[in-house]
Design a protein around this motif. Structure first.
Motif, PDB file in Angstrom:
ATOM      1  N   ALA A  43     -30.781  45.246  12.739  1.00  0.00           N
ATOM      2  CA  ALA A  43     -29.344  45.412  12.786  1.00  0.00           C
ATOM      3  C   ALA A  43     -28.821  45.945  14.256  1.00  0.00           C
ATOM      4  O   ALA A  43     -28.080  45.868  14.577  1.00  0.00           O
ATOM      5  N   VAL A  44     -29.804  47.068  14.527  1.00  0.00           N
ATOM      6  CA  VAL A  44     -28.654  47.329  15.920  1.00  0.00           C
ATOM      7  C   VAL A  44     -28.675  46.694  16.889  1.00  0.00           C
ATOM      8  O   VAL A  44     -28.038  46.967  17.999  1.00  0.00           O
ATOM      9  N   THR A  45     -29.834  45.616  17.135  1.00  0.00           N
ATOM     10  CA  THR A  45     -29.432  44.492  17.690  1.00  0.00           C
ATOM     11  C   THR A  45     -29.078  43.324  17.515  1.00  0.00           C
ATOM     12  O   THR A  45     -28.627  41.792  17.844  1.00  0.00           O
ATOM     13  N   PHE A  46     -28.051  43.144  16.351  1.00  0.00           N
ATOM     14  CA  PHE A  46     -27.365  42.030  15.929  1.00  0.00           C
ATOM     15  C   PHE A  46     -26.731  41.884  16.577  1.00  0.00           C
ATOM     16  O   PHE A  46     -25.306  42.468  16.250  1.00  0.00           O
ATOM     17  N   LYS A  47     -26.059  40.487  16.651  1.00  0.00           N
ATOM     18  CA  LYS A  47     -24.374  40.479  17.214  1.00  0.00           C
ATOM     19  C   LYS A  47     -23.945  38.759  16.749  1.00  0.00           C
ATOM     20  O   LYS A  47     -24.196  37.914  16.813  1.00  0.00           O
TER      21      LYS A  47
ATOM     22  N   HIS B  21     -16.445  48.206  17.110  1.00  0.00           N
ATOM     23  CA  HIS B  21     -16.869  49.275  16.574  1.00  0.00           C
ATOM     24  C   HIS B  21     -18.665  49.171  16.295  1.00  0.00           C
ATOM     25  O   HIS B  21     -18.949  48.495  15.386  1.00  0.00           O
ATOM     26  N   ARG B  22     -18.834  50.483  16.447  1.00  0.00           N
ATOM     27  CA  ARG B  22     -20.562  50.388  16.534  1.00  0.00           C
ATOM     28  C   ARG B  22     -20.802  50.917  14.992  1.00  0.00           C
ATOM     29  O   ARG B  22     -20.758  52.061  15.245  1.00  0.00           O
ATOM     30  N   PHE B  23     -20.970  50.167  14.334  1.00  0.00           N
ATOM     31  CA  PHE B  23     -21.015  50.745  12.285  1.00  0.00           C
ATOM     32  C   PHE B  23     -22.734  52.450  13.147  1.00  0.00           C
ATOM     33  O   PHE B  23     -22.747  52.906  12.410  1.00  0.00           O
ATOM     34  N   MET B  24     -23.413  51.306  13.705  1.00  0.00           N
ATOM     35  CA  MET B  24     -24.581  51.743  13.428  1.00  0.00           C
ATOM     36  C   MET B  24     -24.849  53.230  14.309  1.00  0.00           C
ATOM     37  O   MET B  24     -26.072  54.375  13.723  1.00  0.00           O
ATOM     38  N   ASP B  25     -24.039  53.714  15.442  1.00  0.00           N
ATOM     39  CA  ASP B  25     -23.956  54.475  16.176  1.00  0.00           C
ATOM     40  C   ASP B  25     -23.239  55.419  15.324  1.00  0.00           C
ATOM     41  O   ASP B  25     -23.455  57.053  15.677  1.00  0.00           O
ATOM     42  N   THR B  26     -22.476  55.491  14.696  1.00  0.00           N
ATOM     43  CA  THR B  26     -21.857  56.375  13.746  1.00  0.00           C
ATOM     44  C   THR B  26     -21.719  56.417  11.846  1.00  0.00           C
ATOM     45  O   THR B  26     -22.574  57.445  11.635  1.00  0.00           O
ATOM     46  N   ILE B  27     -21.029  56.046  11.235  1.00  0.00           N
ATOM     47  CA  ILE B  27     -21.532  55.839   9.737  1.00  0.00           C
ATOM     48  C   ILE B  27     -22.626  55.764   9.304  1.00  0.00           C
ATOM     49  O   ILE B  27     -23.188  56.094   8.411  1.00  0.00           O
TER      50      ILE B  27
END
Length: 662
Positions: free
Chosen positions: A454-458, A478-484
């Motif tokens: 997920a974090v490397t998903f482009k 917008h970085r979903f993985m780093d926040t939500i």
């Protein structure tokens, strides 16, 4: 291209034989003749019935008196009045100043030192009762008074003081600015140089004693004459354009008639006009560049010969066709722009085609996700895109992202071949997703596999060549993985997420050369990614089309791996089919590259070509190394697992080398 070169040669010969040198004397003669005719004809429109220039000027002066003429002595007297008084300039500036005089009763211009001044008009007359009438009458009165002054005045006819044209007007107004006040051209101050140009002493003909024998005023009459000279130079340039475009059109028309099998007038409707018309195609732009280039060469050689014979540098420029030179410069610009666009399109198509070799993998148990974990991964990737789209401020880009996401969702569920009725409820909402993700049922390795993917998903990769341009503008903002993601679950901590993300980036940078290059020349990660053409970062869904059909066209990463494995029959897909009795097993976390090396599909042409794709190998290896370092190394029997990975890769690489040497 030989046609273009021949056209340029013909036009060059026409220029040499019939155009010749640029003549200021001829320009002056043309200008005087045209201006005199204009003044007489204008006066006749207002009741003058003669054919004498003096009487025509007098008629117009009486008909259209000018307030600023009451301040002749304030602005240089009879010889300089028309230059120093801005309202006597035949330009936009002159019109504006004349209208301002209507409202203010003031005249705007310069003094003998070139300094801007404003003077009151004694007993000035206002024409017009309201705002609109003042502007209208001021404009009309200014224009026809300028017509009367073009040929001098009723007291000084012929080459008497005319009025400044747009060129001299611009120079004079610029010279009055504080920045240019003390500037010089040679030994002459700028404002004085402009005055000499206007009154004729700068370009005057001189004898051996450097005394003026004939002045050459550069007023509106001269500027009009220069336009005549320019029109003479335009003729061979137009001939050149007509030949090139005409031959191009005829040849393309003949080709269309032959290819479309045209035999009657009724059949002409089948002709593609865009392929025939000689406009805005790379071929016609290149032909125009060659033709105008050859024309300039012929013209320059002629100018050089005359210059050498007369031993004057100025002769070279007098024989140079400036219209042709300008056309050549524009042609180069158009041709270069077309070249860049064509190169960009070809590069993008080439990159897209290279994606077609990006996915062929085999089973590897250590990196498998089962059906439920696969659903978690797909749902998490969907939330990443949905969060980004909903927070995109640009409405156009937001709509494009939503459209892309819907296509991705449809392709994902279609590729899974779910049972009837399951497609509509396959993706989990965020509450259910995070509840299942944090469940004790999922081991840490599975969670980290999902997190890494997920974090490397482009997202926003193109699924066909037509989407390349649109997808190129879309970025994950917008970085979903780093926040939500970190806020809604606690199974994966911020440190773990950052560790695996940083490890992936470090390995990617190290093997792409970014770290080395950063130390040597200071380039960053983005530049290194660009150097590898970003192949890995797009996850190349098009390879799925080549391998397994259109069903996987919008997939990427682990999702694409799952579908490809099922289709090529060599992956971790249990008997019974995708999404049905056996469930779905996918390869994640970089295991695809090991599966590729260790699977039965190694012998296929697609897999061999895939190993040559630096972007794919780089991305998968970065995931594999980061997952091994941050996750597998802490699992039971870690040493055995990692050694097995290394042995598998080493063995298969030896096999590949042997096959390449055969």
């Amino acid at each position: 291209m030989s046609v273009a070169a021949s056209s340029g040669l013909i036009a060059g010969i026409v220029d040499v034989l019939f155009v010749g040198e640029f003549s200021l004397d001829r320009a002056k003669e043309y200008g005087e003749k045209d201006v005199n005719n204009l003044v007489i004809k204008t006066a006749q429109k207002f009741g003058y019935d003669g054919n004498n220039i003096k009487d025509a000027i007098e008629c117009l002066e009486k008909k259209f008196p000018f307030n600023s003429d009451r301040l002749v002595n304030e602005f240089g007297g009879a010889k300089q009045h028309h230059l120093w008084d801005f309202s006597h300039h035949f330009s936009v500036l002159g019109l504006l100043c004349a209208i301002l005089t209507q409202f203010t009763g003031k005249v705007f211009g310069t003094n003998k030192d070139g300094i801007f001044i404003v003077r009151e008009v004694p007993d000035y007359q206002i024409k017009g009762k309201n705002f609109v009438e003042k502007i209208l009458f001021g404009t009309v009165n200014w224009f026809f008074h300028m017509v009367s002054d073009m040929a001098g005045s009723s007291q000084c006819i012929g080459r008497g003081t005319g009025i400044p044209g747009p060129i001299v007007s611009l120079l004079k107004s610029v010279s009055s600015l504080p920045f240019f006040r003390n500037k010089k051209i040679g030994e002459t101050e700028f404002h004085t140089w402009v005055s000499k140009l206007f009154n004729g002493t700068l370009l005057a003909k001189r004898n051996a004693d450097n005394k003026i024998t004939e002045s050459m005023p550069f007023d509106l009459r001269t500027e009009i004459g220069i336009l005549h000279e320019g029109s003479r130079q335009l003729v061979p340039v137009l001939i050149n354009e007509a030949i090139v475009r005409g031959v191009y059109c005829i040849r393309r028309l003949c080709r269309e008639i032959e290819q479309k099998d045209i035999h009657s007038i009724a059949d002409l409707g089948r002709i593609d006009a865009e392929k025939v018309l000689p406009f805005n195609t790379p071929a016609i732009k290149r032909m125009c560049t060659i033709a105008s280039g050859v024309f300039c060469v012929v013209d320059s050689v002629d100018a050089l010969v005359h210059s050498l014979v007369e031993r004057k540098v100025s002769t070279f420029f007098l024989h140079l066709n400036f219209v042709g030179v300008a056309r050549f410069v524009l042609a180069i610009g158009d041709d270069y722009t077309a070249f860049l666009q064509e190169t960009q399109i070809e590069r993008e198509k080439s990159e897209y085609r290279s994606y077609r070799f990006e996915r062929e993998v085999a089973k590897l148990d250590w990196f498998e996700l089962d059906a439920e974990q696969t659903q978690l991964l797909y749902s998490l990737e969907r939330l990443v895109c949905l969060h980004d789209a909903n927070n995109t401020k640009d409405e156009k880009k937001k709509a494009q992202k939503i459209k892309w996401l819907h296509a991705w969702e449809e392709s994902a569920v279609r590729s899974l071949r779910l049972a009837p009725g399951e497609e509509q409820h396959y993706f989990l909402d965020d509450e259910e997703l995070f509840r299942r993700f944090s469940s004790e049922k999922n081991e840490k390795t599975a969670r980290m596999l999902i997190t890494l993917e997920a974090v490397t998903f482009k997202p926003y990769f193109p699924t066909n060549e037509d989407e390349i341009a649109a997808c190129k503008e879309l970025k994950l903002e917008h970085r979903f993985m780093d926040t939500i993601f970190l806020q809604r679950q606690h199974a994966v901590q911020r440190k773990e997420l950052n560790d695996i993300k940083n490890a992936y980036q470090w390995y990617y940078d190290a093997y792409s050369g970014t770290i080395r290059n950063r130390w040597l020349i200071g380039i960053g990660t983005a530049a290194a990614t660009a150097l590898t053409a970003g192949v890995a970062l797009h996850f190349a869904p098009a390879i799925a089309v080549a391998l397994v059909g259109k069903g996987a066209a919008a997939l990427s990463g682990a999702a694409l791996t799952s579908f490809s494995l099922a289709a090529i029959g060599g992956g971790a897909i249990a008997a019974g089919g995708l999404g049905m009795a056996g469930g779905t097993m996918i390869i994640a976390g970089g295991g695809a590259i090991v599966g590729l090396l260790g699977g039965a599909t190694l012998t296929s042409a697609a897999s061999m070509l895939l190993l040559e794709a630096d972007g794919y190998v780089l991305n998968e290896c970065a995931k594999l190394l980061s997952y091994s370092e941050k996750v597998l190394v802490y699992e039971p029997n870690a040493g055995e697992r990692i050694n097995a990975l290394a042995n598998t890769i080493s063995t298969r690489l030896d096999t590949i080398k042997q096959r390449l040497n055969v």
